[in-house]
Scaffold this active site. Structure first.
Site, PDB file in Angstrom:
ATOM      1  N   ARG A 147       1.341  -1.315  -0.422  1.00 50.60           N
ATOM      2  CA  ARG A 147       0.339  -0.001  -0.009  1.00 50.60           C
ATOM      3  C   ARG A 147       1.111   1.478  -0.267  1.00 50.60           C
ATOM      4  O   ARG A 147       1.980   1.149   0.696  1.00 50.60           O
ATOM      5  CB  ARG A 147      -0.785  -0.246   1.509  1.00 50.60           C
ATOM      6  CG  ARG A 147      -1.995   0.810   1.730  1.00 50.60           C
ATOM      7  CD  ARG A 147      -2.902   0.622   2.304  1.00 50.60           C
ATOM      8  NE  ARG A 147      -4.209   1.821   2.716  1.00 50.60           N
ATOM      9  CZ  ARG A 147      -4.252   2.270   3.506  1.00 50.60           C
ATOM     10  NH1 ARG A 147      -3.588   0.969   5.218  1.00 50.60           N
ATOM     11  NH2 ARG A 147      -5.290   2.587   4.403  1.00 50.60           N
ATOM     12  N   GLY A 157      11.943   1.704  -1.082  1.00 46.47           N
ATOM     13  CA  GLY A 157      12.927   2.416  -0.178  1.00 46.47           C
ATOM     14  C   GLY A 157      13.937   1.858  -1.892  1.00 46.47           C
ATOM     15  O   GLY A 157      15.186   3.476  -1.892  1.00 46.47           O
ATOM     16  N   GLU A 158      13.979   1.024  -2.016  1.00 44.40           N
ATOM     17  CA  GLU A 158      15.540   0.403  -3.234  1.00 44.40           C
ATOM     18  C   GLU A 158      14.744  -0.077  -3.528  1.00 44.40           C
ATOM     19  O   GLU A 158      15.667  -0.296  -4.843  1.00 44.40           O
ATOM     20  CB  GLU A 158      16.209  -0.455  -2.101  1.00 44.40           C
ATOM     21  CG  GLU A 158      16.742  -0.103  -0.167  1.00 44.40           C
ATOM     22  CD  GLU A 158      17.265  -0.752   0.660  1.00 44.40           C
ATOM     23  OE1 GLU A 158      18.245  -0.553   0.481  1.00 44.40           O
ATOM     24  OE2 GLU A 158      16.364  -1.659   1.062  1.00 44.40           O
ATOM     25  N   ASN A 162       1.859   7.476   0.310  1.00 43.07           N
ATOM     26  CA  ASN A 162       1.605   9.337  -0.340  1.00 43.07           C
ATOM     27  C   ASN A 162       2.428   9.038  -2.079  1.00 43.07           C
ATOM     28  O   ASN A 162       4.015   8.899  -1.872  1.00 43.07           O
ATOM     29  CB  ASN A 162       3.245  10.597   0.449  1.00 43.07           C
ATOM     30  CG  ASN A 162       2.699  11.731  -0.508  1.00 43.07           C
ATOM     31  OD1 ASN A 162       2.434  11.953  -1.559  1.00 43.07           O
ATOM     32  ND2 ASN A 162       2.915  12.223   1.163  1.00 43.07           N
TER      33      ASN A 162
END
Lengths: 326, 180, 710
Positions: C599, C674-675, C602
């Site tokens: 999910r 993030g990665e 933002n």
């Protein structure tokens, strides 16, 4: 960085006087190279004489039609100047291909001609470097030399000049004007840079204590179709791997005029006179361009890890000349 | 420290005059950050290789890390803190926020000062390395994405905000065109 | 700080008066206005009274020992307060390290005269100004006895040994040799990737001072709590006497997850000189003295039936490591989860060398690992004369191919199909060197990946204030990920209040235990703790207690009690390149990525993060490499003019977006974005370069000298 004194000169004579007898004084212009090297401890001046307030700024046309570029004209102003763009476009292109917008706003034309090599060993005080400490050796020959010279180098030094601007200056037979306390002088750019030999620390033929006052571009050397092409390891904001400045005039398929200069291959911008000679008067075809480039590069002495520059320089000469024809 | 190694200077930063005594070694970047508390300008490399310290000196963008403070004596300096007018963000600042033209934000001050410089340079008719025809007789072309990419390449961003930065600068350019 | 972000609709236009749930709504960064006006404060920006500055001196040899340090010229240099070296430095605990990799020799700064890699800090010079400290450092005379160094990495190195198994055992499913022998088509190739650096734009910087018995630190890092704990152990202090804080961090990408030399040296200096001391590493020192991603050498063997069904996946990787600290560059992770095969075998070895310690750089293991595996998959497709997209569709596993465990949510196929559709993959001529535009060769390529996800225990404290607001405190950190904004949204929804009623406190180790901004799991782990604390607080508030009321909740038990299952994010990346064969220049023209990352809290920021990750992947493909001098043993390109990553002009507009995905074992349904953006991009670009030119690039980066043709 070592402590140093600073002064700002407002007249050329004052600037010259303030460095007299001081081996460790340096003229400061844009500072993009000098301040960098001072931070690394490569340059250790006791005194900086700021020359940017001198009346040496700007570009104008001399009576004989030559274009005079003041020594402290910034790279940005030179590149944007209408007459340079119109008559010497390869020079504009080269300047715009160099560094970044910010650095071009600081760097000056004279400073650019005196730019030191970006060889990592030159910048690192713990490495052997004959250019920095004569007689200490050259770490690049046995070390990392992927981006080092293939032409005109010596066992003492295989560093390259990083200047983009100097390449079209070589193409356009620029003349460097200077002043010393003894008077004025001028040096054609073809004699401005010394061969490397075993004295790589002596880079130019500028007399001691001299201040470059301007660089002139002969009107006879103008080349409205001249081009500069730079290849580097990213699309922008990187030093050249190999670059080519060229101008070509073709009449009825035959080469009337041709000039070629290379960057990234030698300790100074390299005028490819052998290739020019090969091409002059012959047919202007890609095959001939390639053969001429190969003739120029036959004297090259690549190191174990920079042989690719031979192919790159050859291909680049061929493609730039071909582009000018089309 | 010997007297020779220090200088009395005036820096006009964002419209305010600061009189300082500086070590001649002090860069404009350090004078901004340490002596006059303009912390927006950032030290990403200190060697002119990243652009995070970009400010405007006498209206032109420069890297403040390779500018000696003493050599900036008397100059008009605009930093990121001076871009907003009466606390109102400039269009390019507002576009950076709205389009997310930043992540960690460390390069952002330099990107913004550079962007302001780019818009002025373009308006003055300066070409770039990707301008197709350098002839000064060409009509003025509006900025496009490739032009912005090339002109903004002196500002590295490791977070990879480049595409949003390009969009933000293009928006700001449109805004300025409309205002002209 | 102005914490009222703009709420945007899908097109980026601002919406007003929105009262929808905060999660899932695009919002601008809460600190965005501060960041564009120069007000955001990073670790080197905080004014401290009586501040002294430290400059590091690093070793110029790669192996040997210090025979003498003569500080006389330094001490005579203007403004110098003192010098710290191994003779006078405070002693530290040799057992200090990380929970994953054990004692870390890289923390043992200035403890002895031994040098095991070039760039190792040998002294700190402390002075009144940083110019004086640097000038003093330049005058420090350090003498060494040099010993032969070894930086020659190869998988067959005599010192090679198995890596630690903390990230799971080797895979040994089925009989690899037999399945390879039975395969109609086999690929057996080796792939190499160079050492790379994180290159966060903010160099590592710390300020330390003592406040009574309490050691205070302001440090640029990704883990305030974890680093305070490491610092406490290292200097033998109770954790209650150590406090590490930071407001903004100028990027990390893994390089700031551990206790860095800047904070250790600043701590030593403040202990010796009784002044607050700031140590700001230079860019060169960040390259030479923090950490890097290791070189890898990876052999991939794939065997398949004629129809593309995989019989065998063998992935044996070796990576370099320093003698000082352990690390696991888990290149073989994806081979255990991405595709079904009858036999899967992985091996992971380390080769200890005289190099900078290796540690996390964005997508450790998977970034180099996916380059090898997904290049090999492309080679297999080539040899099968098959669409590489179809090959990947044909080998979808039902359960974990090695573990046999069920997947929680697996949307790899959705990423493939959505990405392919957006890119316009259908109808591609799969033969190489078919498309030309003038002198340019054009090619397209694709790759995919999985990326391990979980959540790590954290604690959060929420206080219901008398004025109706909620103070949410967690030792989280926002290194540019958007965590601050995301946690704000998570807290608002969890407390069922509007955005304006949340006051978020992060970036302070004193708040309590919390996971780092690492493993792509910062916001996921912190969000869970906030959800837990909000749930507990709302329960307490039901009885109408007097305010303020605080609760602290910890997620350790909940996280540990989850069932054993395969939990991964997924991606598919598609690239188009233009290659100039005369110059070897490769330009990426198009990049499309589709990601299943759970999910999305933002969308604006997650797209930014995925896009940025892909740009790092582009740099890894074409530009990034640590270059070391074999003679000196030192890195020679320790600056941004020598170590290249993408400039603006290298980067096209990028289409990075997510597909519908939900992690059932996470209370918010989150995974981490993030990665994963960085993974698979290098393979997609390498495969596109092959498609353009017909030449395989099994060595990164794809430099122009490797591409240029006769």
């Amino acid at each position: 960085m070592k402590e140093f004194a600073y002064s700002r000169a407002t007249a050329v004579h004052d600037a010259l006087t303030s460095v007299v007898g001081q081996e460790n004084a340096r003229f400061l212009a844009g500072g993009t190279n000098l301040v960098d090297l001072m931070k690394r401890g490569v340059e250790t001046p006791d005194r900086l004489v700021d020359v940017r307030a001198l009346p040496l700024d700007g570009v104008h046309e001399a009576r004989n039609g030559d274009l005079v570029i003041g020594a402290t004209t910034t790279n940005s102003d030179a590149a944007a100047h209408p007459e340079i763009r119109r008559r010497y476009p390869a020079l504009s292109q080269a300047v715009l291909a160099g560094a970044s917008g910010q650095l071009r706003n600081m760097a000056t034309v004279a400073g650019n001609l005196l730019q030191r090599t970006r060889c990592a060993y030159f910048a690192d005080l713990s490495s052997a470097c004959n250019k920095r400490v004569p007689g200490s050796g050259c770490a690049a020959v046995a070390g990392v030399h992927h981006n080092h010279a293939i032409l005109g180098a010596s066992p003492a030094c295989v560093a390259t000049s990083p200047s983009d601007m100097a390449v079209p200056m070589m193409l356009f037979d620029a003349v460097v004007h200077y002043e010393t306390l003894d008077g004025k002088g001028e040096i054609p750019i073809s004699r401005f840079y010394r061969p490397v030999g075993d004295t790589p620390h002596l880079e130019t033929t500028l007399p001691d204590g001299a201040l470059i006052t301007s660089v002139t571009l002969p009107s006879a050397a103008a080349g409205e179709r001249s081009r500069y092409r730079k290849v580097r390891e990213r699309a922008s904001y990187a030093f050249a791997t190999v670059s080519v400045a060229a101008d070509l005039v073709v009449r009825s398929g035959q080469v009337r005029e041709v000039r070629i200069a290379l960057g990234g291959v030698a300790s100074h911008p390299w005028r490819a006179r052998i290739a020019e000679e090969e091409l002059r008067g012959g047919p202007a075809t890609p095959e001939r361009f390639r053969a001429a480039a190969e003739a120029e590069l036959s004297a090259a002495k690549p190191l174990p890890h920079n042989g690719y520059k031979l192919r790159l320089a050859r291909n680049l000469i061929q493609s730039v000349l071909t582009e000018i024809v089309h | 420290m010997t007297n020779d190694a220090r200088s009395e200077i005036s820096l006009h930063i964002n419209g305010t005059t600061h009189r300082l005594t500086v070590d001649n070694r002090r860069t404009l970047l350090d004078a901004l950050r340490e002596d006059t508390r303009h912390i927006g300008s950032k030290k990403g490399c200190d060697f002119g290789q990243c652009g995070a310290c970009t400010v405007l000196v006498n209206g032109r963008r420069v890297v403040s890390c390779l500018t000696l403070a003493v050599a900036a004596e008397g100059a008009e300096v605009i930093t990121v803190e001076g871009l907003a007018v009466n606390d109102e963000l400039r269009p390019v600042q507002e576009a950076f926020v709205r389009l997310d033209g930043l992540q960690c934000g460390f390069c952002t001050s330099g990107q913004l000062c550079s962007a302001v410089g780019v818009l002025a340079e373009h308006a003055a008719g300066w070409p770039s390395a990707v301008t197709p025809d350098l002839s000064p007789d060409q009509p003025h072309r509006p900025l496009d994405a490739d032009e912005v990419r090339e002109r903004m390449s002196g500002n590295l961003c490791r977070c990879g905000a480049y595409p949003s930065i390009v969009r933000a600068v293009l928006e700001a350019a449109e805004c300025e065109e409309v205002n002209r | 700080m102005n914490t009222h972000p703009q709420v945007l609709d899908g097109t980026g236009a601002e919406i007003s008066g929105l009262s929808a749930p905060a999660i899932g709504t695009p919002r601008t960064r809460v600190e965005g206005r501060d960041k564009v006006s120069g007000k955001a404060r990073y670790a080197g920006d905080i004014p401290i009274e009586r501040l002294a500055h430290g400059a590091v001196v690093t070793a110029t040899i790669a192996s040997g020992r210090i025979t003498a340090i003569d500080p006389s010229a330094t001490l005579a240099s203007p403004g110098v307060i003192g010098v710290i070296d191994h003779r006078n430095a405070p002693r530290v605990d040799p057992e200090a390290g990380s929970p994953f990799f054990g004692p870390d020799g890289q923390l043992q700064l200035l403890q002895d005269d031994q040098i095991a890699h070039g760039g190792w800090p040998v002294a700190l010079v402390v002075a009144e100004t940083h110019e004086q400290a640097r000038a003093g450092a330049e005058r420090l005379r350090v003498s060494y006895v040099e010993q032969p160094h070894d930086i020659a990495f190869s998988p067959g190195h005599p010192a090679a040994r198995p890596a630690l198994s903390a990230f799971g055992p080797d895979a040994n499913k089925g009989d690899l040799d037999a399945e390879l022998a039975a395969s109609a088509v086999v690929v057996d190739e080796s792939y190499t990737t160079p050492a790379q650096h994180a290159c966060a734009m903010e160099p590592h910087v710390a300020t330390a001072w003592l406040e009574g018995a309490v050691l205070r630190g302001i440090d640029s890092n990704q883990a305030p709590y974890g680093i305070a704990a490491q610092l406490a152990t290292l200097f033998g202090k109770p954790l209650s006497d150590v406090r590490v804080q930071v407001e903004q961090v100028g990027g990390g990408f893994g390089s700031k997850t551990g206790l860095g030399p800047q904070l250790i040296l600043a701590t030593m200096a403040t202990m010796l000189f009784h002044r607050p001391v700031r140590v700001a590493l230079t860019r060169e020192e960040v390259f030479l003295a923090t950490s890097a991603r290791p070189r890898t050498d990876q052999r991939v063997r794939l065997g398949a039936d004629r129809d593309g069904r995989l019989r065998a996946i063998g992935h044996e990787a070796a990576f370099e490591i320093s003698g000082k600290s352990e690390f696991i560059e888990n290149c073989v992770e994806i081979a255990k989860t991405l595709y079904a095969a009858d036999a899967i075998r992985t091996r992971l070895n380390v080769v200890p060398l005289n190099i900078l310690p290796v540690a996390s750089v964005r997508a450790p293991g998977t970034a180099p690992g996916s380059f090898a595996l997904e290049s090999a998959m492309d080679e297999l497709a080539e040899r099968l004369d098959m669409d590489p997209l179809d090959l990947r569709r044909r080998n979808e596993p039902e359960v974990g191919p090695v573990s046999g465990l069920p997947f929680t949510s697996r949307n790899f196929q959705l990423c493939l199909s959505e990405g392919a559709r957006q890119f316009g993959w259908a109808g591609r001529d799969h033969r190489p060197r078919r498309r030309r535009e003038g002198h340019l060769l054009i090619g397209t390529g694709m790759a995919g990946t999985s990326f391990f996800t979980t959540a790590f225990p954290s604690s959060a404290t929420i206080t219901a204030e008398q004025d109706g607001t909620f103070t949410v405190a967690i030792a989280a950190i926002d290194i540019g990920t958007g965590a601050r904004t995301a946690l704000h949204a998570i807290a608002a929804d969890a407390l069922r209040v509007g955005w304006d009623r949340i006051r978020l406190r992060i970036g302070d180790s004193a708040i309590g235990p919390a996971w780092q901004a690492g493993g792509s799991l910062g916001t996921t782990s912190w969000g869970w703790a906030i959800v837990a604390a909000a749930r507990d607080l709302l329960e307490q508030l039901e009885s109408g207690p007097a305010l303020p009321v605080s609760v602290t909740s910890d997620t350790t038990e909940e996280i540990m009690s989850r069932p054993h299952r395969e939990r991964h994010s997924y991606s598919a990346v598609f690239a188009e390149v233009a290659v100039d064969p005369a110059t070897g220049e490769v330009r990426v023209r198009r990049l499309v990525g589709r990601f299943a990352v759970g999910r999305v809290v933002n969308p604006l920021m997650v797209r930014s993060q995925l896009t940025g990750g892909m740009i790092m992947g582009l740099s890894i493909a074409l530009q990034e490499e640590v270059v070391r001098d074999e003679v000196s043993g030192r890195q020679v390109n320790a600056d941004f003019a020598g170590y290249h990553f993408a400039a603006n002009a290298d980067v096209p507009f990028i289409d990075a977006d997510f597909v519908e995905d939900h992690e059932p074992d996470d209370p918010l349904g989150m995974k981490g974005p993030g990665e994963i953006g960085t993974v698979a991009v290098a393979a997609a670009i390498a495969n596109a370069v092959w498609h353009a030119t017909g030449k395989r690039h099994r060595e990164l980066p794809i430099r122009l000298d490797r591409v240029i043709e006769d």
